[in-house]
Scaffold this active site. Structure first.
Site, PDB file in Angstrom:
ATOM      1  N   GLU A 310       0.823  -1.220   0.000  1.00  0.00           N
ATOM      2  CA  GLU A 310       0.000   0.000   0.000  1.00  0.00           C
ATOM      3  C   GLU A 310       0.857   1.270   0.000  1.00  0.00           C
ATOM      4  O   GLU A 310       0.634   2.191   0.770  1.00  0.00           O
ATOM      5  CB  GLU A 310      -0.956  -0.006   1.195  1.00  0.00           C
ATOM      6  CG  GLU A 310      -1.928  -1.174   1.151  1.00  0.00           C
ATOM      7  CD  GLU A 310      -2.982  -1.147   2.251  1.00  0.00           C
ATOM      8  OE1 GLU A 310      -2.690  -0.625   3.337  1.00  0.00           O
ATOM      9  OE2 GLU A 310      -4.079  -1.645   2.007  1.00  0.00           O
ATOM     10  N   ASP A 384      -8.432  -9.017   4.065  1.00  0.00           N
ATOM     11  CA  ASP A 384      -8.179  -7.920   4.998  1.00  0.00           C
ATOM     12  C   ASP A 384      -9.201  -7.832   6.134  1.00  0.00           C
ATOM     13  O   ASP A 384     -10.096  -6.983   6.075  1.00  0.00           O
ATOM     14  CB  ASP A 384      -8.158  -6.600   4.215  1.00  0.00           C
ATOM     15  CG  ASP A 384      -7.524  -5.483   5.014  1.00  0.00           C
ATOM     16  OD1 ASP A 384      -7.146  -5.731   6.161  1.00  0.00           O
ATOM     17  OD2 ASP A 384      -7.417  -4.368   4.475  1.00  0.00           O
ATOM     18  N   GLU A 412     -12.483  -2.078  12.256  1.00  0.00           N
ATOM     19  CA  GLU A 412     -12.489  -1.320  11.004  1.00  0.00           C
ATOM     20  C   GLU A 412     -13.610  -1.782  10.071  1.00  0.00           C
ATOM     21  O   GLU A 412     -14.268  -0.959   9.438  1.00  0.00           O
ATOM     22  CB  GLU A 412     -11.132  -1.485  10.309  1.00  0.00           C
ATOM     23  CG  GLU A 412     -11.078  -0.851   8.942  1.00  0.00           C
ATOM     24  CD  GLU A 412      -9.733  -1.025   8.240  1.00  0.00           C
ATOM     25  OE1 GLU A 412      -8.806  -1.620   8.836  1.00  0.00           O
ATOM     26  OE2 GLU A 412      -9.615  -0.559   7.096  1.00  0.00           O
TER      27      GLU A 412
HETATM   28  C1  BDP Z   1      -6.085  -2.060   6.038  1.00  0.00           C
HETATM   29  C2  BDP Z   1      -6.343  -0.708   6.623  1.00  0.00           C
HETATM   30  C3  BDP Z   1      -5.156   0.214   6.537  1.00  0.00           C
HETATM   31  C4  BDP Z   1      -3.922  -0.500   7.084  1.00  0.00           C
HETATM   32  C5  BDP Z   1      -3.729  -1.816   6.377  1.00  0.00           C
HETATM   33  C6  BDP Z   1      -2.580  -2.634   6.965  1.00  0.00           C
HETATM   34  O1  BDP Z   1      -7.439  -0.131   5.932  1.00  0.00           O
HETATM   35  O2  BDP Z   1      -5.453   1.371   7.267  1.00  0.00           O
HETATM   36  O3  BDP Z   1      -2.805   0.289   6.958  1.00  0.00           O
HETATM   37  O4  BDP Z   1      -4.884  -2.607   6.506  1.00  0.00           O
HETATM   38  O5  BDP Z   1      -2.869  -3.580   7.683  1.00  0.00           O
HETATM   39  O6  BDP Z   1      -7.099  -2.894   6.493  1.00  0.00           O
HETATM   40  O7  BDP Z   1      -1.434  -2.356   6.676  1.00  0.00           O
END
Ligand code: BDP
Length: 724
Positions: A310, A384, A412
């Site tokens: 990401e 996720d 979340e």
């Molecule tokens: C996702 C979240 C994000 C996190 C990412 C992670 O939306 O904010 O940074 O996972 O785990 O679920 O790195």
């Protein structure tokens, strides 16, 4: 003038009452309220008639304090702790080395099995009378034993025949705070970060101490203070000093601190031109940084790293791979016995293959190539932290590499801190899932505790749901997710219902009717969320960025795999993600027994149906109903389940105080409203494709699809600006 003794008595009496009635949730499960049951109280007073407590290390001292605090609250009396053994003792809390012949006689065998962190709580006989002994091989064991003993007292446990011989089954039991240095918390729904960086190191907030106590009470032994989307500044001398102050607070409670390491830190704060893991200068920079940290924090745990995920920098920026990156950091901390937790949450924008497959494809070929002090941190499912996912296929697939699981305590994707969703039920489902990697019975729990492949380093991480809210977690019941995470990290085989009951007793009341009823509500709450958000294997349909509420229609994000339409693939023919051999072939990443099962919709467990299959709206479910009707009825069921939860809670008023009652009542009303929102928005959206009427029993949507699609929440919590 001296106050009259009667006045003093009345004052003390009311102060006591205040303690019972006023509960803002700050004390969590360490409330230590007076024991109401007279028989239990008399039994405990008997046990505490003569207490021998031995040991004066920091850990012993905090154990002693906690014992005093606990007994003061529960028994209403100051307990004298005697520094030496006598025949009169009724309770002995002492290291094994200080037990006399008689006491240790029956414990020798047990002591060999509990290692460095375990403890024994056992009644032994001496000269015809019962002595309760809490003992361990180390001061850490005494700490955990003392906390467990107090927890059992809170549950009004009968100690007459107690025999608890325990040790944690997992080495690293660790919270991951996604806390930023400006005190915002990524995906945090309970206020701001509890770390007050501005006032550290000089000011030690009482919260830090209480945080440590609470974590020690469930055996958590590590905390990663900072967000995985890391800021290199935390590695500068100014911040290391602040981190050291926190480490000093946590040390007596057996908790080590860890930091997230931003891979590009050598450039950002080190003035180097490259962070290439094979570059000698970059390597040296990390070695020097580690030395600098360990000088201030000799028991620093190590680093957690999110790299090439990401948008975070990582070794691939330099044409290297995860092994190169992880091993470089591992070499830097190895001389100090530090470790590196390297995350497997990776998926690339240049890779068009199914996102669910990418981590496995990237990491499994690297099995056996990481240094001994590297552990790979894998999310519980391949996408996720969704309300339901199959277990991550990496579990059991890397026999030569230590591998830890990451759960998300912060909600979340499960209603923020507004919805009652008891996550240990979800965790238990994942832990008890069979990977078949070494035949039947190769559960994820056995991968995690290291027993399946004889792993030297094991761990479980939970993304913290803690913030500055008075009750720490926002929703009073979200405290149970923190508690349950800790209990499962201690023993991944525990039953989530048993955990719920322990928590309810300590947090609210020992009333059996209350405990049984609310344990059922908690257990059922998890499936309710699945039903009203993402039933039958649907996933990732939350609205953009903040993930608050439904957004199945979202299709305009920069990356295809950030869009809900990528995951549900609804069209005029049907719905679901085809991950079979003729689809993305994600099934192939599971052991052959499971691959076969998941490849066929008839043998795929129905709760994962649309995770693995794209099926026609007319497809017939086990119930004989069509897929369309089945989906609609599940959404309705979710709503009905929340209604039941809300109604059940209304009957719990006699057992909890007014503030708690009102708080949970209001939150359940919001949850009900939002469950209906989810049902209506998703069904209206999917109906465009199915072109079918809602089956009987499903309520008519309150608003139009356009209405739901137009809703915006620019200030929904927990989001970083760049994710918007
Ligand atoms: C996702 C979240 C994000 C996190 C990412 C992670 O939306 O904010 O940074 O996972 O785990 O679920 O790195």
């Amino acid at each position: 003038m001296k106050p009259h003794p009667t006045f003093l008595f009345i004052l003390v009496f009311f102060a006591g009452l205040l303690h019972i009635t006023a509960s803002d949730g700050y004390d969590l499960w360490l409330r230590y309220v007076p024991i109401e049951n007279q028989t239990v109280l008399t039994d405990y007073q008997d046990i505490f008639r003569s207490v021998y407590f031995e040991g004066d290390s920091d850990k012993h001292l905090v154990s002693k304090d906690e014992l005093k605090r606990g007994t003061q609250g529960m028994l209403g009396q100051e307990i004298e702790l005697l520094p030496s053994y006598s025949d009169k003792n009724t309770l002995v809390i002492a290291p094994a080395t200080n037990l006399n012949e008689v006491l240790s006689a029956g414990l020798k065998k047990d002591l060999k099995t509990i290692g460095k962190e375990g403890f024994i709580i056992k009644t032994v006989q001496n000269k015809g009378k019962n002595i309760l002994v809490v003992t361990a091989n180390t001061s850490t064991g005494i700490l955990y034993g003392t906390f467990r003993f107090l927890m059992l007292m809170q549950q009004n446990q009968d100690f007459s025949a107690i025999n608890q011989v325990e040790k944690p089954k997992v080495d690293l039991r660790i919270l991951n705070h996604w806390d930023n240095l400006d005190r915002t918390v990524e995906r945090g729904y309970a206020g701001f970060s509890i770390w007050n960086w501005q006032k550290l190191p000089g000011f030690i907030d009482q919260r830090y101490i209480d945080y440590a106590r609470v974590n020690a009470s469930i055996g958590i032994n590590g905390t990663v203070l900072t967000n995985v989307n890391a800021n290199a500044l935390v590695l500068t001398p100014q911040y290391i000093e602040k981190v050291a102050a926190l480490a000093d607070v946590f040390r007596p409670y057996g908790i080590k601190v860890y930091l997230t390491a931003r891979f590009s830190a050598p450039i950002e704060i080190g003035g180097l031109e490259t962070a290439d893991p094979l570059d000698p200068k970059a390597k040296q920079w990390w070695k020097d940084k580690a030395d600098e940290i360990y000088k201030k924090i000799p028991d620093f745990g190590g680093f957690l790293v999110k790299a090439n995920s990401e948008g975070q920098p990582g070794p691939q920026n330099y044409g290297r791979n995860h092994v190169d990156g992880a091993n470089m950091l591992a070499e830097a901390v190895a001389p100090h016995n530090g470790i590196v937790m390297w995350r497997a949450f990776v998926y690339s924008e240049d890779d068009a293959t199914d996102r669910a497959k990418q981590a496995f494809s990237e990491f499994v070929p690297m099995d056996g190539k990481f240094l001994d002090n590297v552990i790979i941190q894998v999310k519980n499912g391949p996408i996720d932290f969704q309300p339901r996912e199959p277990f991550h296929p990496m579990f059991g697939a890397m026999p030569k590499t230590p591998l830890m699981i990451e759960f998300q305590n912060t909600q979340e994707y499960l209603g923020f801190s507004t919805h009652l969703a008891y996550l240990p039920k979800l965790y238990e489902e994942v832990l008890q899932a069979d990977t078949y990697q070494k035949g039947k019975g190769s559960t994820v729990a056995k991968v995690i505790d290291g027993s399946l492949h004889d792993k030297k380093l094991t761990g479980m991480a939970g993304v913290a749901n803690i913030g500055t809210d008075i009750n720490w977690t926002g929703h009073p019941f979200a405290q149970a997710n923190w508690y349950g995470f800790g209990r499962l990290a201690w023993d991944p085989e525990l039953d989530s219902r048993v955990i719920a009951k322990e928590w309810l007793r300590a947090t609210f009341s020992n009333n059996e009717e209350f405990v049984d009823t609310m344990a059922k509500v908690m257990i059922d709450s998890r499936e309710a969320v699945v039903n009203y958000m993402t039933p039958l294997g649907l996933h990732h349909m939350m609205a953009t960025g903040h993930h608050y509420g439904p957004g199945p229609w979202v299709d305009n994000l920069s990356r295809p795999d950030w869009n809900p339409v990528y995951y549900h693939k609804a069209d005029s023919l049907g719905i679901g993600f085809d991950r079979t051999k003729s689809g993305s072939d994600a099934v192939d990443q599971y052991a052959p027994e499971l691959a076969k099962k998941f490849n066929d919709p008839r043998t795929t467990p129905e709760e994962l149906l649309l995770w693995f299959h794209h099926l026609p709206w007319e497809y017939t479910l086990e119930s004989g109903k069509s897929l369309w009707d089945g989906i609609a009825l599940k959404y309705q069921k979710g709503v009905d389940e929340v209604k039941t939860m809300a109604n059940t809670w209304k009957k719990m008023q006699p057992y909890v105080n007014k503030e708690q009652f009102e708080e949970v009542r209001m939150l359940l009303e919001i949850q009900l409203k939002e469950a209906k929102w989810w049902r209506d928005a998703c069904l209206l959206y999917f109906q465009q494709f199915s072109q079918k009427p809602l089956p009987e029993g499903v309520e008519k949507p309150a608003e139009s699809l356009e209405y739901y699609e137009a809703l915006r929440f620019p200030f929904a919590p927990g989001i970083r600006p760049q994710w918007d």
